[in-house]
Design a protein around this motif. Structure first.
Motif, short mmCIF file in Angstrom:
data_model
loop_
_atom_site.label_atom_id
_atom_site.label_comp_id
_atom_site.label_asym_id
_atom_site.label_seq_id
_atom_site.Cartn_x
_atom_site.Cartn_y
_atom_site.Cartn_z
N PHE A 78 0.84 -1.20 0.00
CA PHE A 78 0.00 0.00 0.00
C PHE A 78 0.87 1.25 0.00
CE2 PHE A 78 -2.09 3.46 2.27
CZ PHE A 78 -3.31 3.55 1.62
N ARG A 79 1.87 1.27 0.86
CA ARG A 79 2.75 2.44 0.94
C ARG A 79 3.56 2.62 -0.35
NH1 ARG A 79 2.46 0.42 6.10
NH2 ARG A 79 4.20 -1.05 5.86
N ASP A 80 3.94 1.50 -0.95
CA ASP A 80 4.67 1.56 -2.22
C ASP A 80 3.77 2.16 -3.30
OD1 ASP A 80 5.94 0.99 -4.68
OD2 ASP A 80 6.92 -0.78 -3.87
N PHE A 81 2.53 1.70 -3.37
CA PHE A 81 1.61 2.17 -4.42
C PHE A 81 1.36 3.68 -4.33
CE2 PHE A 81 -2.71 3.23 -5.85
CZ PHE A 81 -2.65 2.80 -7.17
N HIS A 82 1.21 4.18 -3.12
CA HIS A 82 0.92 5.60 -2.95
C HIS A 82 2.19 6.45 -2.79
CE1 HIS A 82 -3.42 5.77 -3.02
NE2 HIS A 82 -3.51 4.77 -2.18
N GLY A 83 3.34 5.83 -2.93
CA GLY A 83 4.59 6.58 -2.84
C GLY A 83 4.92 7.04 -1.44
N LEU A 84 4.33 6.41 -0.43
CA LEU A 84 4.59 6.80 0.95
C LEU A 84 5.94 6.30 1.45
CD1 LEU A 84 1.03 6.06 2.45
CD2 LEU A 84 1.92 8.22 1.56
N ASP A 85 6.56 5.43 0.66
CA ASP A 85 7.89 4.91 1.02
C ASP A 85 9.00 5.59 0.23
OD1 ASP A 85 7.31 3.92 -1.46
OD2 ASP A 85 7.84 1.83 -1.02
N GLY A 86 8.64 6.66 -0.48
CA GLY A 86 9.64 7.38 -1.25
C GLY A 86 9.70 6.97 -2.71
N THR A 87 8.97 5.92 -3.10
CA THR A 87 8.95 5.50 -4.50
C THR A 87 7.92 6.32 -5.27
OG1 THR A 87 7.32 3.77 -4.04
CG2 THR A 87 9.64 3.16 -3.89
N THR A 88 7.88 6.12 -6.57
CA THR A 88 6.92 6.84 -7.41
C THR A 88 5.51 6.35 -7.13
OG1 THR A 88 8.58 7.08 -9.14
CG2 THR A 88 6.28 7.41 -9.77
N ALA A 89 4.57 7.27 -6.93
CA ALA A 89 3.19 6.90 -6.65
C ALA A 89 2.49 6.40 -7.92
CB ALA A 89 2.43 8.11 -6.09
N GLY A 90 1.51 5.51 -7.72
CA GLY A 90 0.71 5.03 -8.84
C GLY A 90 1.03 3.62 -9.27
N SER A 91 2.06 3.02 -8.70
CA SER A 91 2.42 1.64 -9.05
C SER A 91 3.24 1.04 -7.91
CB SER A 91 3.23 1.59 -10.35
OG SER A 91 4.47 2.28 -10.19
N VAL A 92 3.30 -0.29 -7.91
CA VAL A 92 4.09 -1.00 -6.91
C VAL A 92 5.37 -1.49 -7.58
CG1 VAL A 92 4.20 -3.00 -5.38
CG2 VAL A 92 2.07 -1.71 -5.59
N GLU A 93 6.49 -0.94 -7.15
CA GLU A 93 7.77 -1.35 -7.72
C GLU A 93 8.21 -2.71 -7.19
OE1 GLU A 93 7.04 2.24 -9.22
OE2 GLU A 93 7.21 2.00 -7.04
N GLY A 94 7.96 -2.93 -5.88
CA GLY A 94 8.27 -4.21 -5.28
C GLY A 94 9.76 -4.51 -5.25
N PRO A 95 10.13 -5.78 -5.03
CA PRO A 95 9.20 -6.87 -4.70
C PRO A 95 8.62 -6.73 -3.29
CG PRO A 95 11.44 -7.63 -4.45
CD PRO A 95 11.54 -6.24 -5.00
N ILE A 96 7.41 -7.24 -3.11
CA ILE A 96 6.75 -7.19 -1.80
C ILE A 96 6.74 -8.60 -1.23
CG2 ILE A 96 4.67 -6.58 -0.55
CD1 ILE A 96 6.08 -4.21 -1.89
N LYS A 97 7.40 -8.77 -0.11
CA LYS A 97 7.49 -10.08 0.52
C LYS A 97 6.16 -10.45 1.19
CE LYS A 97 11.75 -10.76 -0.62
NZ LYS A 97 12.08 -11.79 -1.65
N THR A 98 5.95 -11.73 1.34
CA THR A 98 4.75 -12.22 2.01
C THR A 98 4.88 -12.01 3.52
OG1 THR A 98 5.72 -14.43 2.08
CG2 THR A 98 4.25 -13.93 0.25
N GLY A 99 3.78 -12.21 4.22
CA GLY A 99 3.79 -12.10 5.68
C GLY A 99 3.25 -10.78 6.19
N GLY A 100 3.03 -9.83 5.30
CA GLY A 100 2.50 -8.54 5.72
C GLY A 100 0.99 -8.55 5.84
N VAL A 101 0.47 -7.59 6.57
CA VAL A 101 -0.98 -7.43 6.74
C VAL A 101 -1.32 -5.95 6.59
CG1 VAL A 101 -1.23 -9.44 8.25
CG2 VAL A 101 -0.70 -7.21 9.24
N VAL A 102 -2.57 -5.61 6.84
CA VAL A 102 -2.95 -4.19 6.89
C VAL A 102 -2.48 -3.67 8.24
CG1 VAL A 102 -4.85 -2.53 6.81
CG2 VAL A 102 -4.92 -4.58 5.37
N ASP A 103 -1.27 -3.15 8.27
CA ASP A 103 -0.64 -2.78 9.53
C ASP A 103 -0.94 -1.33 9.91
OD1 ASP A 103 0.93 -1.32 7.73
OD2 ASP A 103 2.53 -2.82 7.73
#
Length: 366
Positions: A78-103
């Protein structure tokens, strides 16, 4: 020298302790006050935190979540998609590991205040504020009526086409339901008007107006200000019967469920009588609709696997899509009952033409 005196005179009890421990012992963990302890406990017991749930464990075998799924199936995505992690908003660059939830960071990230609108599958850009961005991003579904329109194009309305496939609106589509015709989530039939966003009452203006944000439970007590019922499911909201039963003592949820059941029977009847290709619905596995060529009630198999239904016509596909959209939201009776009833009625009315069904005899209302 004055600095030394200040240090000597300072009260040691006022010194800042950089960790959550009481200032003297002996003590037990229960003595430690954590200001948001109850919120964390509530969240931990909610569906958003259930790492074992299918919504979060589906990709465990691959050890990585698909980019298209990661936005809503992990806080990191979610943070990747919205660019909240510093990446470009609008897409998920990933990779996104398993084990995460709506934290916690999915709904409490400071960057949410910068998100001013959320894009819906219909093309709508809906304005949002704060945590609305989280709710609207992940509960909008992945398709819209326009997806169906593009798929069926100018194809003959009642001719099965093996290239057509069931279009799944996805799951828990509360935001799409809530926005109604304005959001364009359902397939809209020509020359029909559809109810827009369900504003309900003025105090009920956002998702967290009804849902406790950590437990996700519905606060029923405020409903009693205007409604007389024992549960949300029993709230009526209207004095007329929509399902032909004439019973206005039951909740509007019952009318929606009854009309959805009628629509499903009509979809199956159409497959039998018009498309001449019987189908079986199995809600436990994708793509839900399967072939039953000989009509024996057993799903056909192809190469050792259940055979997906491939005899869709434009007419049956759009009706089945609306049925799935309505039933994908378990809270549809509260989120936007008028829109749900309209989609069901119009789909039934459309199927009634080749089936020769008398809509007036059914007694259903729009």
């Amino acid at each position: 020298m004055s600095g030394q005196n200040q240090a000597v005179d300072a009260d040691p009890a006022e010194a800042t302790v950089p960790f959550a421990l009481p200032k003297s012992g002996p003590f037990t963990p229960s003595d430690i006050e954590i200001k948001n302890d109850q919120s964390i406990t509530d969240w931990f017991r909610s569906a958003h935190a259930d790492a074992a749930a299918r919504a979060f464990s589906h990709w465990d075998g691959e050890e990585e979540i698909n980019a298209v799924c990661a936005t809503c199936h992990s806080g990191e995505g979610f943070r990747d998609f919205h660019g909240l992690d510093g990446t470009t908003a609008g897409s998920v660059e990933g990779p996104i590991k398993t084990g995460g939830v709506v934290d916690c960071g999915t709904c409490h990230n400071a960057g949410l205040s910068e998100i001013k609108e959320v894009a819906f599958p219909s093309g709508l850009l809906h304005p949002v504020q704060g945590v609305e961005a989280s709710c609207m991003t992940c509960h909008q579904g992945r398709t819209a009526g326009i997806t169906v329109s593009k798929a069926i194009g100018e194809l003959d309305i009642d001719t099965p086409n093996p290239e057509l496939r069931f279009i799944n609106p996805h799951y828990a589509t509360a935001a799409a339901t809530w926005l109604g015709g304005y959001g364009g989530s359902g397939y809209h039939y020509d020359d029909k008007d559809y109810s827009g966003r369900f504003f309900h009452a003025r105090p009920v203006s956002s998702c967290v107006s009804c849902h406790e944000p950590h437990t996700l439970e519905v606060a029923f007590e405020p409903c009693l200000t205007c409604h007389q019922a024992n549960t949300p499911e029993e709230i009526r909201i209207t004095r007329q019967s929509y399902d032909g039963s004439g019973d206005t003592n039951k909740g509007i949820r019952a009318d929606i469920q009854a009309n959805a059941a009628t629509l499903m029977e009509m979809v199956k009847a159409y497959a039998d009588d018009v498309a001449d290709a019987p189908m079986i619905y199995d809600g436990t596995r994708y793509p839900y609709f399967f072939a039953d060529a000989n009509g024996d009630g057993v799903i056909d198999e192809s190469e050792g696997r259940p055979a997906a239904y491939t005899s869709w016509t434009p007419r049956s596909l759009r009706a089945a899509y609306n049925w799935k959209l309505v039933t994908a939201d378990p809270g549809n009776y509260a989120h936007n009952p008028p829109y749900m009833l309209e989609l069901l009625f119009d789909s039934m009315e459309d199927l009634s033409v080749p089936l020769g069904t008398d809509m007036q005899a059914l007694g259903v209302l729009r």
